[in-house]
Enzyme design. Structure first.
Site, PDB file in Angstrom:
ATOM      1  N   HIS A 193      -2.809 -50.889   2.308  1.00  0.00           N
ATOM      2  CA  HIS A 193      -2.360 -52.022   1.480  1.00  0.00           C
ATOM      3  C   HIS A 193      -3.360 -53.178   1.553  1.00  0.00           C
ATOM      4  CE1 HIS A 193       1.320 -49.698   1.670  1.00  0.00           C
ATOM      5  NE2 HIS A 193       1.908 -50.510   0.809  1.00  0.00           N
ATOM      6  N   HIS A 235       1.215 -51.631  11.019  1.00  0.00           N
ATOM      7  CA  HIS A 235      -0.219 -51.739  11.299  1.00  0.00           C
ATOM      8  C   HIS A 235      -0.461 -52.794  12.377  1.00  0.00           C
ATOM      9  CE1 HIS A 235      -1.411 -49.244   7.870  1.00  0.00           C
ATOM     10  NE2 HIS A 235      -0.474 -49.883   7.182  1.00  0.00           N
TER      11      HIS A 235
END
Length: 271
Positions: A193, A235
């Site tokens: 992303h 993440h």
């Protein structure tokens, strides 16, 4: 000569150390010598048998163990610095994972953070680019949209390949969603992303005429999407930062291989 022999015999008889009670002090017993020699032979035979029983792989491992121990006990400066930064990254990522699950401190905002992350997903952007490409009637618009589609496809392939090589897991044990599996975004490094929003924001800033407030909002959107991936626990911080770097590099790559208007028209006619 005959006279000297009786003298030497008499001297030996007069010597106190030659008496029977002192012989044990001068000469060791034969039993002790034999037992010691037998024990030495047995130990040497046992050592030889043990050396024969050990295979060459175990011998190499035993020879390498001291060197490995020395390397662990005396690590290099680069190893210490890398491990320290890695520990700080994991600790800070876990602290920022406030929406990792429902029981977290910001667990109620998890759905809103997930919605923000979807705005940076590859599937909606590819679908939207295809719809705009079908409805576009200008050559300039079709050229920009075709190169944008190329950039999105390159981003998915490059990030998927890097994640397969690194195979780094996130700070929390969170299973990827269905959209993540479709774009092969299943590992943590680098953040897909983050690379996508960095590439898109740079692409729009270069090829679209936008007012200054819109430019600021575009940069803030990219930063918020990257932060949202850390907040939901998918993440690490370094994954997002590396994603931003890879996204910029992907933009530079698309600029180098930019397709002209004629090439885009040929591809559209084939499609």
């Amino acid at each position: 000569m005959p006279a000297s022999q009786p003298r030497s015999r008499a001297r030996d008889r007069n010597n106190v150390l030659n008496r029977a009670e002192f012989l044990s002090l001068n000469q060791p017993l034969k039993g002790n010598q034999e037992s010691r020699s037998s024990s030495r032979k047995q130990s040497s035979q046992a050592g030889a048998a043990g050396a024969q029983n050990t295979n060459p792989k175990e011998r190499r491992q035993s020879q390498q163990l001291p060197e490995e121990d020395c390397m662990q006990l005396n690590p290099s400066f680069k190893g210490i610095a890398f491990n320290s930064l890695l520990a700080i990254d994991i600790c800070m990522s876990k602290r920022l994972g406030v929406c990792a699950n429902r029981a977290s401190s910001w667990g109620g905002a998890r759905s809103m953070i997930n919605l923000l992350g979807i705005t940076g997903h590859g599937i909606p952007w590819i679908a939207g680019t295809l719809i705009c490409l079908v409805k576009s009637s200008t050559l300039a618009g079709q050229e920009v949209l075709m190169n944008l589609l190329l950039a999105l496809l390159l981003d998915i392939m490059i990030v998927a390949g890097l994640q397969k090589l690194a195979k780094r897991k996130g700070p929390y044990d969170i299973n990827p969603g269905l959209l993540d599996y479709l774009t092969m975004d299943t590992y943590a490094f680098p953040a897909g992303h983050a690379s996508r929003v960095a590439m898109l924001s740079k692409f729009f800033l270069n090829h679209l005429v936008l007012a200054i407030p819109l430019r600021i909002l575009l940069v803030l959107w990219a930063l918020c999407v990257g932060l949202s991936r850390v907040m939901i626990g998918r993440h690490h911080i370094t994954d997002v930062l590396s994603g931003f770097v890879f996204g910029y590099l992907q933009f530079r790559l698309v600029e180098l291989i930019w397709m002209s208007s004629n090439t885009c028209q040929m591809l559209i006619s084939i499609w």
